[in-house]
Design a protein around this motif. Structure first.
Motif, PDB file in Angstrom:
ATOM      1  N   PHE A 361     -13.603   7.702  -3.239  1.00 13.75           N
ATOM      2  CA  PHE A 361     -12.604   6.683  -3.552  1.00 13.75           C
ATOM      3  C   PHE A 361     -11.234   7.341  -3.513  1.00 13.75           C
ATOM      4  O   PHE A 361     -10.845   8.059  -4.446  1.00 13.75           O
ATOM      5  N   ILE A 362     -10.469   7.104  -2.425  1.00 13.50           N
ATOM      6  CA  ILE A 362      -9.198   7.783  -2.210  1.00 13.50           C
ATOM      7  C   ILE A 362      -8.120   6.756  -1.832  1.00 13.50           C
ATOM      8  O   ILE A 362      -7.877   6.497  -0.650  1.00 13.50           O
ATOM      9  N   PRO A 363      -7.455   6.147  -2.804  1.00 10.11           N
ATOM     10  CA  PRO A 363      -6.411   5.157  -2.483  1.00 10.11           C
ATOM     11  C   PRO A 363      -5.280   5.731  -1.644  1.00 10.11           C
ATOM     12  O   PRO A 363      -4.649   5.004  -0.858  1.00 10.11           O
ATOM     13  N   ASP A 364      -5.009   7.033  -1.774  1.00  6.05           N
ATOM     14  CA  ASP A 364      -3.886   7.644  -1.055  1.00  6.05           C
ATOM     15  C   ASP A 364      -4.073   7.634   0.453  1.00  6.05           C
ATOM     16  O   ASP A 364      -3.120   7.908   1.192  1.00  6.05           O
ATOM     17  N   ARG A 365      -5.278   7.315   0.921  1.00  4.85           N
ATOM     18  CA  ARG A 365      -5.480   7.241   2.371  1.00  4.85           C
ATOM     19  C   ARG A 365      -4.616   6.118   2.979  1.00  4.85           C
ATOM     20  O   ARG A 365      -4.375   6.122   4.184  1.00  4.85           O
ATOM     21  N   PHE A 366      -4.188   5.158   2.149  1.00  7.07           N
ATOM     22  CA  PHE A 366      -3.364   4.050   2.639  1.00  7.07           C
ATOM     23  C   PHE A 366      -1.879   4.242   2.326  1.00  7.07           C
ATOM     24  O   PHE A 366      -1.072   3.357   2.606  1.00  7.07           O
ATOM     25  N   TRP A 367      -1.533   5.389   1.738  1.00  8.36           N
ATOM     26  CA  TRP A 367      -0.157   5.617   1.281  1.00  8.36           C
ATOM     27  C   TRP A 367       0.716   6.138   2.427  1.00  8.36           C
ATOM     28  O   TRP A 367       0.308   7.000   3.197  1.00  8.36           O
ATOM     29  N   GLY A 368       1.943   5.639   2.493  1.00  5.31           N
ATOM     30  CA  GLY A 368       2.932   6.182   3.421  1.00  5.31           C
ATOM     31  C   GLY A 368       2.679   5.889   4.884  1.00  5.31           C
ATOM     32  O   GLY A 368       3.259   6.551   5.754  1.00  5.31           O
ATOM     33  N   LEU A 369       1.858   4.903   5.192  1.00  2.46           N
ATOM     34  CA  LEU A 369       1.576   4.572   6.585  1.00  2.46           C
ATOM     35  C   LEU A 369       2.643   3.634   7.137  1.00  2.46           C
ATOM     36  O   LEU A 369       3.303   2.903   6.389  1.00  2.46           O
ATOM     37  N   SER A 370       2.795   3.647   8.435  1.00  2.00           N
ATOM     38  CA  SER A 370       3.666   2.667   9.068  1.00  2.00           C
ATOM     39  C   SER A 370       3.050   1.284   8.891  1.00  2.00           C
ATOM     40  O   SER A 370       1.859   1.140   8.612  1.00  2.00           O
ATOM     41  N   SER A 371       3.866   0.269   9.069  1.00  3.38           N
ATOM     42  CA  SER A 371       3.377  -1.095   8.910  1.00  3.38           C
ATOM     43  C   SER A 371       2.239  -1.384   9.878  1.00  3.38           C
ATOM     44  O   SER A 371       1.224  -1.995   9.504  1.00  3.38           O
TER      45      SER A 371
END
Length: 461
Positions: A361-371
């Motif tokens: 479970f790693i929420p940061d995988r979705f952090w800081g991505l382009s739109s």
């Protein structure tokens, strides 16, 4: 095909047979899609050929639920039901009509968690059911033993009892519907009769409920009744309107509560994630008020947590099966008309190339991505279905989930429960098998963060 967690067997088969698997369930040709690319190509780009549903003897013959938008074949009737659902549940301006209902029931949820936190699964069930009863029929639930909630939930229990793909053998061996109910192993015949009665009773009584609601109280079913009464078409449309309301309730209740239970399990197992979400909440919202939907854009980490919840524990692991309406060919393989198509969403969301360390479970995988990148790998683009069969109420459901999760983060602490000796109880990561897949029952500790949190909750009840 196993009745328990077929998505995991399909994952094993992928290593042997590849991302597209052909099998025959009794006499029914079936294709399992194990990758997003295959699912998008067939179920979206070739949607005209892949928008039917498999034969649904259980629903249409055993339960007499033929006007069910989820299982009916593609065509004008299905398009009409989608219009009925999408008009109020997708457009932003229309969704705003239901926001006060969702907020009110979210406040009730907070009060229930404050009073009886150990029964959190039941509270999530009431939350999702109460929101839909009001949105669909204009009925405000005032007690957990509300008779309409109990009535329609009885039908829901029977419908979901055998609704995993392959679980209702009668769909694949239709002659089984003719065996007597006293025959050994024919428990499902008795369940079908009980559920058929419950469906008829709940659809009729909730219809009358919506029909009697004041005109100034907006509800989806109530507005359909008034519209067709004015057009002089109510007599011919009344039956479908009844079934439409029941379908929407059944489709929306189970999945919303499943996502919320999975969210709690993830937070129990990953306190560092919950603490990070709380810090973001404190920085943006503070301690003097509860978060509102207007705060959503300012809480990006919470958005990542919810995306990861959908990915880590998709509420419907193998989706709702599609069926081909004509012959097709894909990658040199012949796919005949009438083939059942099963999208293995669970495995798609565990593709290590898209989601490294997929079991974690790693929420940061979705952090800081382009739109564009964020949208490309957003699990919500999978869990609500594909193409012309995508869930028309997905925006409504997502708002309910966000409101509940955001306010729980703002007002409660979530930890592992402790046994009689004070030792922490670590829940197992195990999910029930079926059409929807909530965590198996587990214990945890849900307590208000502070006296100020208690007061915030009490002030809105």
């Amino acid at each position: 095909m196993p009745l328990e967690h077929p998505e995991k067997l399909f994952a094993e088969w992928k290593a042997v047979y590849g991302d597209i698997i052909f099998l025959r369930l009794f006499n029914t040709p079936t294709v399992v899609l194990n990758t997003q690319s295959a699912a998008k190509e067939l179920l979206e780009r070739r949607g005209t050929k892949y928008s039917n549903r498999p034969n649904a003897v259980w629903m249409t013959e055993m339960l007499k639920w033929d006007a069910n938008a989820g299982t009916m074949q593609a065509g004008e009737t299905h398009r009409k039901h989608r219009r009925w659902a999408q008009a109020p549940l997708f457009d932003k301006a229309s969704l705003e009509k239901f926001l006060p209902v969702q907020i009110r029931e979210m406040y009730t949820l907070l009060g229930s968690l404050l009073k009886d936190p150990e029964d959190f699964a039941a509270h999530f069930h009431r939350f999702s059911g109460s929101v839909l009863l009001d949105a669909l029929y204009g009925h405000s639930v005032s007690a957990k033993d509300d008779r309409y909630l109990a009535l329609i939930d009885k039908a829901l229990d029977g419908v979901t009892g055998v609704s995993a793909p392959g679980a209702a053998l009668v769909d694949f061996i239709p002659i089984l519907q003719h065996i007597p109910s006293w025959f050994p192993g024919a428990w499902w015949k008795r369940l079908a009769l009980e559920t058929r009665i419950a469906l008829k009773e709940s659809s009729e009584k909730t219809y009358l409920l919506a029909e009697s609601t004041d005109d100034d109280k907006y509800s989806i079913v109530g507005s359909l009744i008034r519209e067709h009464k004015e057009n002089g078409t109510l007599v011919s449309e009344a039956y479908e309107i009844k079934m439409f309301g029941t379908t929407m309730y059944v489709a929306g209740t189970d999945t919303t509560k499943t996502v919320m239970q999975s969210f709690i399990l993830a937070m129990v197992l990953h306190p560092e994630v919950f603490l990070k979400a709380q810090k973001e909440m404190d920085n943006v919202v503070g301690h003097d008020r509860l978060p509102t939907i207007d705060d959503r854009g300012s809480l990006p980490y919470l958005e990542c947590v919810l995306k990861e919840t959908y990915r880590w524990a998709p509420p419907i692991p193998v989706g709702i099966p599609h069926a081909t309406s004509e012959d097709d060919e894909y990658r040199g393989y012949y796919i005949p008309k009438g083939t059942t198509i099963i999208p293995n969403i669970w495995l798609m969301l565990r593709d290590p190339e898209e989601y490294p360390e997929p079991d974690s479970f790693i929420p940061d995988r979705f952090w800081g991505l382009s739109s564009a990148e964020s949208d490309r790998i957003d699990p919500k683009n999978l869990v609500f279905g594909y193409g012309r069969r995508i869930c028309p109420g997905r925006r409504f459901a997502d708002i309910s989930v966000w409101l509940a999760a955001a306010n729980i983060v703002a007002t409660f602490d979530i930890h592992k429960a402790r046994d009689g000796t004070g030792k922490e109880i670590t829940p197992v990561i195990e999910f029930e098998s079926g059409l929807s897949s909530p965590p198996v029952p587990f214990k945890c500790s849900i307590k208000p963060r502070s006296q100020q949190s208690v007061e915030l909750i009490m002030n809105v009840l």
